[in-house]
Design an enzyme around this catalytic site. Structure first.
Site, short mmCIF file in Angstrom:
data_model
loop_
_atom_site.label_atom_id
_atom_site.label_comp_id
_atom_site.label_asym_id
_atom_site.label_seq_id
_atom_site.Cartn_x
_atom_site.Cartn_y
_atom_site.Cartn_z
N ASP A 169 0.82 -1.14 -0.01
CA ASP A 169 0.00 -0.15 0.28
C ASP A 169 0.79 1.18 0.01
O ASP A 169 2.09 1.35 0.24
CB ASP A 169 -0.90 -0.15 1.29
CG ASP A 169 -0.15 -0.41 2.52
OD1 ASP A 169 1.11 -0.27 2.70
OD2 ASP A 169 -0.80 -1.10 3.16
N ASN A 181 -7.17 -3.37 14.75
CA ASN A 181 -8.63 -3.71 14.33
C ASN A 181 -8.68 -4.86 13.31
O ASN A 181 -9.76 -5.10 12.77
CB ASN A 181 -9.34 -2.64 13.58
CG ASN A 181 -8.84 -1.93 12.43
OD1 ASN A 181 -7.54 -2.55 11.81
ND2 ASN A 181 -9.22 -0.80 11.64
N GLU A 205 -9.44 -2.56 5.88
CA GLU A 205 -10.10 -2.23 6.96
C GLU A 205 -11.38 -3.04 7.13
O GLU A 205 -11.93 -3.68 6.36
CB GLU A 205 -10.64 -0.65 7.05
CG GLU A 205 -9.45 0.23 6.85
CD GLU A 205 -8.57 0.39 8.23
OE1 GLU A 205 -8.73 -0.50 8.97
OE2 GLU A 205 -7.83 1.27 8.25
N HIS A 230 -6.77 -5.10 10.45
CA HIS A 230 -6.74 -4.87 8.95
C HIS A 230 -5.30 -5.55 8.62
O HIS A 230 -4.44 -5.89 9.38
CB HIS A 230 -6.79 -3.62 8.78
CG HIS A 230 -5.43 -2.77 9.20
ND1 HIS A 230 -5.74 -1.51 9.74
CD2 HIS A 230 -4.46 -2.70 9.09
CE1 HIS A 230 -4.45 -1.17 10.12
NE2 HIS A 230 -3.54 -1.93 9.66
#
Length: 267
Positions: free
Chosen positions: A87, A156, A163, A158
């Site tokens: 990314d 979380n 996400e 990811h």
């Protein structure tokens, strides 16, 4: 610790399968990082022209440090390898010190024998982000999939910047709005007067799962709960890392703190 020592420690603590995922638990973060670096060095020895999938953030820094050390000892030759990163922040030029392109140059690319034409990241500051995603996806389809993919895991759950609840996302590289928890976690990399980017370009979870082998590294007690959810909970996009349970060759490398919430191994 050298590569042989790291392998010996791993042999002593490996062998645990959780929902089909190989889990390696090592005493410390440094040993976990060294073990992952050893896996990448071994991959390069087996296949010098490997395609390596790389990650950024705080977690892989020790892995890259160990790989640089291995390269200097002649144990990791990147000359024929090709890399793809997961990314890049949207709207951030590659020259920006907080870009992932700059991160990779600082921690790995400029310290080993990788030429720039063999390293790939999404173009964060492209005039058209959707076109940049399509181009990156085309490059990955042409050269990939990754022989070995490195992952971290967000608090979380990811992976990449996929996400929780990404079910409606496109199947390839795409633009994603970052979760507030992700932006808070990444704020430590930015100055007090800098704003953490709101969007990023990321490989999809589907693209990540196309890698031939995957290794996810997690260290520290803060990751313990989400590691347990990813490995022992149901598979679902509410915890993207849980999708690793579907992969035929996935390894999760943990230090003891990150493994602290896993159910005790049954004898």
């Amino acid at each position: 610790m050298n590569a042989a020592d790291a392998a010996d420690v791993a042999d002593a603590e490996a062998g645990r399968l959780v929902q089909g995922v190989q889990v390696v638990i090592l005493p410390s973060a440094a040993e976990a990082e060294q073990h992952v670096a050893t896996l990448f060095a071994e991959q390069l020895r087996r296949k010098p022209d490997s395609v390596l999938g790389l990650a950024t953030g705080g977690t892989p820094v020790g892995v890259y440090r160990a790989l640089v050390a291995a390269h200097r000892l002649g144990e990791a030759d990147f000359g024929r390898a090709r890399t793809f990163n997961l990314d890049e922040y949207a709207g951030v030029p590659s020259a920006h010190p907080q870009s992932y392109a700059a991160y990779m140059r600082t921690h790995l690319f400029d310290l080993v024998n990788l030429t720039p034409d063999r390293t790939h990241l999404p173009e964060g500051d492209a005039a058209n982000a959707e076109d940049a995603c399509r181009l990156y996806d085309a490059l990955y389809r042409y050269y990939g999939p990754a022989d070995l993919q490195l992952l971290g895991i967000g608090l979380n759950g990811h992976i990449g910047f996929n996400e929780p609840g990404f079910a409606s996302a496109p199947g390839g590289t795409h633009v994603v709005r970052l979760d507030e928890s992700t932006r808070r976690a990444n704020a430590r990399f930015f100055g007090a007067d800098e704003q953490v980017p709101e969007y990023a370009l990321t490989m999809s979870a589907g693209r990540i799962l196309q890698a031939r082998s995957i290794v996810l590294l997690a260290t520290g007690a803060a990751k313990a709960a989400i590691v347990a959810r990813a490995l022992e909970g149901p598979i679902g996009t509410d915890c993207p890392a849980s999708l690793l349970q579907l992969h035929p060759d996935a390894t999760v490398v943990l230090d003891r703190e990150a493994a602290g919430a896993l159910a005790p191994e049954r004898g």
